[in-house]
Design an enzyme around this catalytic site. Structure first.
Site, PDB file in Angstrom:
ATOM      1  CB  CYS A  71      46.475   4.808  46.173  1.00 39.09           C
ATOM      2  SG  CYS A  71      47.432   3.208  46.733  1.00 39.09           S
ATOM      3  CB  CYS A  74      44.800   2.102  48.216  1.00 35.43           C
ATOM      4  SG  CYS A  74      46.010   2.957  48.807  1.00 35.43           S
TER       5      CYS A  74
END
Length: 147
Positions: A71, A74
């Site tokens: 991600c 993230c």
């Protein structure tokens, strides 16, 4: 709670529950079992067992970042989350849980998008925020949610 009230603080190294007086939190307490610092000023990587211990046993709030290695947002938020840990500890424990490595735990907490941060207090979810935030926004959100 007065300054001599004992708090349960779970060690980030050996996961032993320690009793620490409130007035000792700022003086860098060590674990009674492994003698490592109870607060490192950095997010703690959790597995399923560690998650349960920290969320259920800690008397201080635990902020968990549910994330995944693939991600982009993230990974972009990771330095801000680390900075927030330096600012919020020892009043709040910051931890990370890899949703790829622990999908059942992510499903149990109904993680639908990542990054998602969940603030746990007294073993229960008290606040949730999805999306990447900067350090100042994380700190502000947590301080508002723990009042």
């Amino acid at each position: 709670m007065n300054d001599t009230s004992p708090l349960h603080i779970v060690c980030p190294h050996c996961h032993t529950t320690n009793r620490v007086r409130t007035d000792q939190l700022a003086s860098a307490p060590d674990c009674g079992q492994c003698h490592q610092p109870l607060f490192a000023g950095a997010p703690l990587a959790l597995d399923a067992d560690g998650f349960e211990r920290h969320v259920q046993r800690s008397h201080i709030p635990v902020l968990v970042d549910f994330w995944a290695p693939w991600c982009g947002p993230c990974r972009a938020m990771a330095p801000a989350f680390a900075q927030a840990a330096r600012e919020l500890e020892p009043q709040v424990r910051l931890a990370k849980l890899d949703t790829e490595a622990h999908p059942a735990l992510a499903a149990r907490h109904q993680i639908r998008s990542i990054p998602t941060m969940i603030l746990f207090q007294n073993g229960r979810e008290s606040a949730r925020m999805s999306g990447a935030l900067g350090a100042a926004d994380i700190v502000r959100w947590v301080r508002t949610a723990t009042r």
